[in-house]
Structure formats: C-alpha cells, structure tokens
Design a protein around this motif. Sequence first.
Motif, short mmCIF file in Angstrom:
data_model
loop_
_atom_site.label_atom_id
_atom_site.label_comp_id
_atom_site.label_asym_id
_atom_site.label_seq_id
_atom_site.Cartn_x
_atom_site.Cartn_y
_atom_site.Cartn_z
N ALA A 177 0.99 -1.11 0.08
CA ALA A 177 0.01 0.06 0.04
C ALA A 177 0.81 1.27 0.06
CB ALA A 177 -1.05 -0.02 1.26
N GLY A 178 2.00 1.11 0.64
CA GLY A 178 2.92 2.42 0.68
C GLY A 178 3.47 2.71 -0.58
N ASP A 179 3.87 1.76 -1.35
CA ASP A 179 4.28 2.07 -2.66
C ASP A 179 3.36 2.72 -3.40
OD1 ASP A 179 6.46 0.60 -1.87
OD2 ASP A 179 5.89 -1.50 -2.77
N ILE A 180 2.03 2.45 -3.28
CA ILE A 180 1.09 3.23 -4.01
C ILE A 180 0.64 4.44 -3.42
CG2 ILE A 180 -1.65 2.84 -4.74
CD1 ILE A 180 -1.06 -0.29 -4.76
N ALA B 181 -2.58 14.17 -2.69
CA ALA B 181 -3.70 14.47 -3.30
C ALA B 181 -4.80 13.51 -2.24
CB ALA B 181 -3.88 13.35 -4.50
N ILE B 182 -4.04 12.76 -1.40
CA ILE B 182 -4.64 12.26 -0.23
C ILE B 182 -5.04 13.26 1.04
CG2 ILE B 182 -4.66 10.47 1.71
CD1 ILE B 182 -2.92 8.80 -0.24
N LEU B 183 -4.07 13.84 1.04
CA LEU B 183 -4.22 15.20 2.21
C LEU B 183 -5.00 16.19 1.71
CD1 LEU B 183 -0.50 15.69 2.98
CD2 LEU B 183 -2.12 14.58 4.56
N ASP B 184 -5.25 16.42 0.36
CA ASP B 184 -6.17 17.34 -0.17
C ASP B 184 -7.47 16.90 0.12
OD1 ASP B 184 -4.32 19.05 -1.08
OD2 ASP B 184 -4.46 18.22 -3.36
N VAL B 185 -7.94 15.45 0.03
CA VAL B 185 -9.18 14.94 0.54
C VAL B 185 -9.44 15.16 1.95
CG1 VAL B 185 -10.50 12.68 0.56
CG2 VAL B 185 -9.12 13.40 -1.21
N TRP B 186 -8.41 14.65 2.79
CA TRP B 186 -8.67 14.60 4.34
C TRP B 186 -8.87 16.20 4.76
CZ3 TRP B 186 -4.15 10.68 5.75
CH2 TRP B 186 -4.47 9.55 5.24
N VAL C 232 -9.17 6.38 1.22
CA VAL C 232 -7.86 5.80 0.69
C VAL C 232 -8.11 4.87 -0.56
CG1 VAL C 232 -6.35 6.08 2.65
CG2 VAL C 232 -7.10 3.81 2.24
N ARG C 233 -9.34 4.39 -0.47
CA ARG C 233 -9.65 3.12 -1.26
C ARG C 233 -9.38 3.49 -2.76
NH1 ARG C 233 -11.85 -2.10 -0.73
NH2 ARG C 233 -11.93 -3.10 -2.45
N PRO C 234 -10.02 4.72 -3.37
CA PRO C 234 -9.81 5.19 -4.82
C PRO C 234 -8.27 5.03 -5.17
CG PRO C 234 -10.99 6.84 -3.64
CD PRO C 234 -11.04 5.37 -2.56
N PHE C 235 -7.60 5.93 -3.94
CA PHE C 235 -5.89 5.83 -4.25
C PHE C 235 -5.35 4.53 -4.56
CE2 PHE C 235 -7.21 9.73 -2.15
CZ PHE C 235 -6.86 10.65 -2.90
N MET D 37 -5.01 -4.96 0.91
CA MET D 37 -4.50 -3.45 1.42
C MET D 37 -5.20 -2.87 2.30
SD MET D 37 -1.76 -2.41 -1.93
CE MET D 37 -3.01 -2.49 -3.12
N HIS D 38 -6.41 -2.57 1.75
CA HIS D 38 -7.43 -1.62 2.32
C HIS D 38 -7.83 -2.28 3.80
CE1 HIS D 38 -11.34 0.63 1.88
NE2 HIS D 38 -10.29 1.58 2.51
#
Lengths: 198, 198
Positions: A47-50, A57-62, A156-159, A173-174
Amino acid sequence: MTTQSTIPGYTYGSPDNPPSPVSMDDLAKLEGALLFTEEDVQALRNAGDILVPQTDAILDVWYGFVGSHDFLLSYFADEEGPRADYLSRVRARFGKWIEDTCRATYDETWLSYQQEIAERHYTRKNQTDGGAAEGTPPIINWRYINALVYPIYATVRPFLEKGESDPEAVERMHQAWLKAVLLQSTLWALPYMREGAW
Amino acid sequence: MTTQSTIPGYTYGSPDNPPSPVSMDDLAKLEGALLFTEEDVQALRNAGDILVPQTDAILDVWYGFVGSHDFLLSYFADEEGPRADYLSRVRARFGKWIEDTCRATYDETWLSYQQEIAERHYTRKNQTDGGAAEGTPPIINWRYINALVYPIYATVRPFLEKGESDPEAVERMHQAWLKAVLLQSTLWALPYMREGAW
C-alpha cells in the motif's frame, strides 16, 4: 525517513519521545484482537508503494473533509479563525504519517512515537507547534480521533485502486490499512484514559 | 424488542438507565465525522433482516474468537477459569445487540442505553450479572473493546453474503455496520476517559 529534518515537529526515533506504557507483549495481544498479522504488514508495504507518491492528493481529500466540518476545523482555530500556519505544519506530519503507517516496524521505537503522538493530541497539544498553535483548543477531543478512523479508511480506497488493478489485492491492502489505523487510534487513547482503564 | 423479558440484564428503554452525557447535537457531529448518514440507517435495516435470523451462528464465531484468546476470555473468568453462567448471560445480550445495532433509533433512549452499556464495561462491570460474574476482573480494558471493532466488522461479511447476492448491496450494508460498531465503541469509551477528554 530521509525527509525527517524538513518536517516541522517530526521526531520519530528521537530519544526525547516518551517511553510507551505499552509493552511488546501488550502490543502482540492487541494485534491478536485486531486480527493483525504478518500478512497485513506486507500488504501495508505494498500500500505504501502506491499511497506515498499520492500523499498530497490524499491530504487534499482529508483536509477538505476537516475543513468542511466546523467542529473539526475548530481544533485548529483560534478566536479569529483557522490558523493556516498551524494547519500547514500539521499537514506535513500527516503526510509523513501515511508513509509511517505503511512502513511501521511495530517495535519499541514505533510504540514510543505512538505515545508521543497521543500526548500531542491530549497532554500537550499545542507545544510542538509553538506560536502557530497559540489560542487553539488545548486538546483534541478523543471521540473525533476514533470517529475519523472511518473516513481515513474509506477515502484511501480510490487511491489504492489507482495503483493496483486486482480487486483482491486492493481489498487486502485496504483491510490492512483499516487495522493499522484502528490500532493507532486505540494506542492514542492511552493518555486520555483514567488510571488502569486502557 | 419483544424478547426483552427473556434476556437476563437487558434493559433497553428502562428509565433506570443513566442519562447520556452526549447530547443529540454531539451525536450528530460524531455521525458527521464518521460519514454516517440516513443511507447507512437504511442499509443497517436491510442488514438486520439478514443477520438477525443468523444470530446464533454469528455468536458462535465471536465466542469462538474470544474463547481462543486467553487474554480476552480472562475477562469472563474467575480464578478457577471461565464462568459458563456469566458467558451465557452475556451471550443472550450480545445476540440482541446485533438486532439493536441494525434497528438503532439514534435518539436519547438509544444514547442512554449506550451509556448503560459503557458503564457495564467499566464503572460497574460485574453488577448486572451478580453471582455469575463474581470473581471476574472488575473492568474490561478499553483497548480490547476498540480493537474488537475489527473482527466484529470483518466476520459478519459471509453472513451478509448468505442473504444478499448483489456485491454492491453487501458492501453498503457492511460499511454501514462498520460505522455503527465504531460509533458505539466510541460512545462506550466515555466513562473510561478523564474529565473533558472524550
């Protein structure tokens, strides 16, 4: 952890972090209760690699989520409103936290930093960021930390799907991510609790 | 809730339950932080239609899990070992809890029973079951309640799949169940917490 020096207040591995009251044996039991296994550790590495390359982009969502809920944003606000400098310092650490969650070593160094994070939410919330946090609430109420496990998990799922086409691998991973986040929120509750209650 | 009188210690709706310190406004905010919506309420109703008839089979899985982890089973044991009478009384309530989670009304009566459940885990663990709980530990340590959110979530999926063939509908019910369980474990933390920390 090569970017450590560029992240304000990030102290993973520092001898100044408090020792954790949680023993390695306590941690093993907690992992057992969470069905957390070596397979999850490996799934988190994948998951980290992805996720790590998509950190911003994840932080933008959060941050969008927190920013759209006044009762969450208020923890980062003084009487004049949200403190952009405080939010920005926390954001850098929050980004590194994604990587740290995926690469966690689950040893005493890691436990000690979990205790440090826990104390930064409750016992000494506004110390790490000094002036940037001045005038903001003295604690993060614990209920929101535990509640946020859900959006931190779900979003995080879509990421993950962007980096992995096999639905079973995404699911593995999820689920590992969910366990890892729930494990951390459980550890972070420690200083909030009455003596012996945790 | 027609079976109430047959379940030992089950007191949903009783005026003797303590008022919850959580206001309806607090609850709405917590639901917001959890992404819990009316759609989840509906999905839980659907989940109830599938899960309630399978209550005993689900409890077998959960009791098997607790029974296979000494550090969990010990909360139901005195110095001579697990108390079958205590485990059996709790099991009846745990079964009803599946239904209650799926049919929850999220009003003050419901909040009050959440507070009652919380206090039964910490403030007055062994009172409800009297002699059956004698000699067992005086509290359930909170870390295991929160950790068990994961197995309580993960293990219901095959039961949902038995009653629903559309994977998207299963997923909706399963996510709603996760939010509902996490919401409850968050509410149950209240009496464990230092003043103002929750």
